[in-house]
Design a protein around this motif. Sequence first.
Motif, short mmCIF file in Angstrom:
data_model
loop_
_atom_site.label_atom_id
_atom_site.label_comp_id
_atom_site.label_asym_id
_atom_site.label_seq_id
_atom_site.Cartn_x
_atom_site.Cartn_y
_atom_site.Cartn_z
N TYR A 161 -6.20 4.08 -12.54
CA TYR A 161 -5.19 4.32 -11.51
C TYR A 161 -5.83 4.81 -10.21
O TYR A 161 -5.41 4.41 -9.11
CB TYR A 161 -4.16 5.34 -12.00
CG TYR A 161 -3.05 4.72 -12.83
CD1 TYR A 161 -1.95 4.13 -12.22
CD2 TYR A 161 -3.12 4.70 -14.22
CE1 TYR A 161 -0.93 3.55 -12.96
CE2 TYR A 161 -2.11 4.12 -14.98
CZ TYR A 161 -1.02 3.56 -14.35
OH TYR A 161 -0.01 2.98 -15.09
N TYR B 108 -1.80 -4.84 -5.91
CA TYR B 108 -0.75 -5.56 -6.65
C TYR B 108 -0.52 -6.95 -6.08
O TYR B 108 -0.47 -7.96 -6.82
CB TYR B 108 0.55 -4.75 -6.61
CG TYR B 108 1.74 -5.49 -7.17
CD1 TYR B 108 1.96 -5.58 -8.54
CD2 TYR B 108 2.66 -6.10 -6.31
CE1 TYR B 108 3.05 -6.27 -9.04
CE2 TYR B 108 3.75 -6.78 -6.80
CZ TYR B 108 3.95 -6.87 -8.17
OH TYR B 108 5.04 -7.55 -8.66
N THR C 249 -1.12 -2.53 -15.90
CA THR C 249 -0.23 -3.70 -15.82
C THR C 249 0.33 -3.83 -14.40
O THR C 249 0.44 -2.82 -13.68
CB THR C 249 0.94 -3.58 -16.80
OG1 THR C 249 1.78 -2.47 -16.40
CG2 THR C 249 0.44 -3.37 -18.23
N ARG D 254 3.39 -4.25 -13.44
CA ARG D 254 4.60 -3.43 -13.29
C ARG D 254 4.24 -1.97 -13.07
O ARG D 254 4.81 -1.30 -12.20
CB ARG D 254 5.48 -3.58 -14.53
CG ARG D 254 6.77 -2.75 -14.44
CD ARG D 254 7.62 -2.95 -15.68
NE ARG D 254 8.84 -2.14 -15.60
CZ ARG D 254 9.76 -2.10 -16.54
NH1 ARG D 254 9.62 -2.84 -17.64
NH2 ARG D 254 10.83 -1.34 -16.40
N ALA D 255 3.29 -1.46 -13.85
CA ALA D 255 2.88 -0.06 -13.70
C ALA D 255 2.26 0.19 -12.33
O ALA D 255 2.49 1.24 -11.71
CB ALA D 255 1.89 0.30 -14.81
N LEU E 275 2.95 -1.43 -9.55
CA LEU E 275 4.01 -1.46 -8.54
C LEU E 275 4.78 -0.14 -8.53
O LEU E 275 5.09 0.39 -7.45
CB LEU E 275 4.95 -2.63 -8.82
CG LEU E 275 6.00 -2.93 -7.74
CD1 LEU E 275 5.34 -3.21 -6.40
CD2 LEU E 275 6.88 -4.10 -8.16
N VAL E 276 5.07 0.38 -9.69
CA VAL E 276 5.76 1.67 -9.78
C VAL E 276 4.88 2.76 -9.16
O VAL E 276 5.37 3.63 -8.42
CB VAL E 276 6.08 2.02 -11.24
CG1 VAL E 276 6.57 3.46 -11.36
CG2 VAL E 276 7.12 1.06 -11.81
N PHE E 277 3.59 2.72 -9.43
CA PHE E 277 2.65 3.70 -8.90
C PHE E 277 2.60 3.62 -7.38
O PHE E 277 2.59 4.65 -6.68
CB PHE E 277 1.28 3.44 -9.50
CG PHE E 277 0.22 4.45 -9.15
CD1 PHE E 277 0.50 5.81 -9.15
CD2 PHE E 277 -1.07 4.04 -8.84
CE1 PHE E 277 -0.48 6.74 -8.84
CE2 PHE E 277 -2.06 4.95 -8.53
CZ PHE E 277 -1.76 6.31 -8.52
N TRP F 230 4.95 2.55 -5.29
CA TRP F 230 6.18 3.11 -4.74
C TRP F 230 6.19 4.63 -4.86
O TRP F 230 6.61 5.34 -3.93
CB TRP F 230 7.40 2.52 -5.46
CG TRP F 230 7.84 1.20 -4.92
CD1 TRP F 230 7.72 -0.03 -5.52
CD2 TRP F 230 8.45 0.96 -3.64
NE1 TRP F 230 8.23 -1.02 -4.70
CE2 TRP F 230 8.69 -0.44 -3.54
CE3 TRP F 230 8.83 1.79 -2.59
CZ2 TRP F 230 9.29 -1.01 -2.43
CZ3 TRP F 230 9.43 1.20 -1.46
CH2 TRP F 230 9.65 -0.18 -1.39
N ALA F 231 5.72 5.14 -5.99
CA ALA F 231 5.71 6.59 -6.20
C ALA F 231 4.83 7.29 -5.16
O ALA F 231 5.22 8.32 -4.58
CB ALA F 231 5.23 6.91 -7.61
#
Length: 321
Positions: free
Chosen positions: A29, A82, A105, A107-108, A110-112, A114-115
């Motif tokens: 990450y 991403y 992944t 999806r993970a 993309l969430v990261f 945005w977060a």
Amino acid sequence: MSSAASVTDEVPAPTVPRWLLATRRLKAYVALTKPRIIELLLVTTIPTMVLAADGWPSWSLVVATLIGGALAAGGANVFNSYIDRDIDAVMKRTQNRPLVTGAVTPRAALVFAWALSIAATAWFLWVVGSPLATVLAVLAILGYAVGYTLILKRRTSQNIVWGGLAGCMPVLIGWAAVTESLSWTPVLLFAVIFFWTPPHYWPLSMRFRRDYANAEVPMLPVVASTRRVAIEMIAYAVAMVAATLVLVPVAGMTWVYLAVAVGSGAWFVGGCIRLYRRSERGESKLREMRLFRDSITYLSLVFAAVLIDPFLPDALTVLQA
């Protein structure tokens, strides 16, 4: 013999400790945020804040601004990773990135992204306490993720020129965090980084020209001759040095800053000229990566001079009333 083999087959595979799995996941990450790019961006923030405050700002404001800047830059870089995961899979230089290897992944990621971006916005608004810096941080994220990555990178050879605007934003953000305003001084610092970006990044594009060509990314060194790239690099470098010199009367800089700006500027422009001459002679070894590293040294020298300038005596000021 067969019984021995069966016994061997029944031996369970060693299990990986949970702490090691967690460490690997954390590293993946962190890699998505491209820490080296963040470090380079933040190098320009502290000197700008010192110049804005005409001395050292409060430690709490500096730390808060750096954290917010790291969150914003990290979010923008994860969005970039991403969106560009298909390109990264093709290029040898980027095939070990987390989204290519499967360590994270899509999806993970993309969430990261945005977060981090939402956290950066909230941080600048409520912790740094600067609405202007907040707006500028949001513009920086959008500029890199949308302007550069989505719109420009795959469509024009001038992608890094205009896409590089996002990388210039930390100086505006740092200035706004201190003064809640903008003036010609941060605009000139912005211009220095804007003109610096092409001669900084194009040598790297030269080195990995085949990678970019395979990924169908039209970086200028892919679609133009080395001679043309070198000429444009010289032009941008000269404009960059001019911006550093205009800063002298505008911000009331000292002779120390002027000496660093002139000396380091002549050195870096000379490196661009040498690259041009090698291309004219048709040399195979252009030493482009040396120029790439020199560009980082140049920017560090100039902003180090910006950092120390407010602490120097007024007697050293170039233009005094």
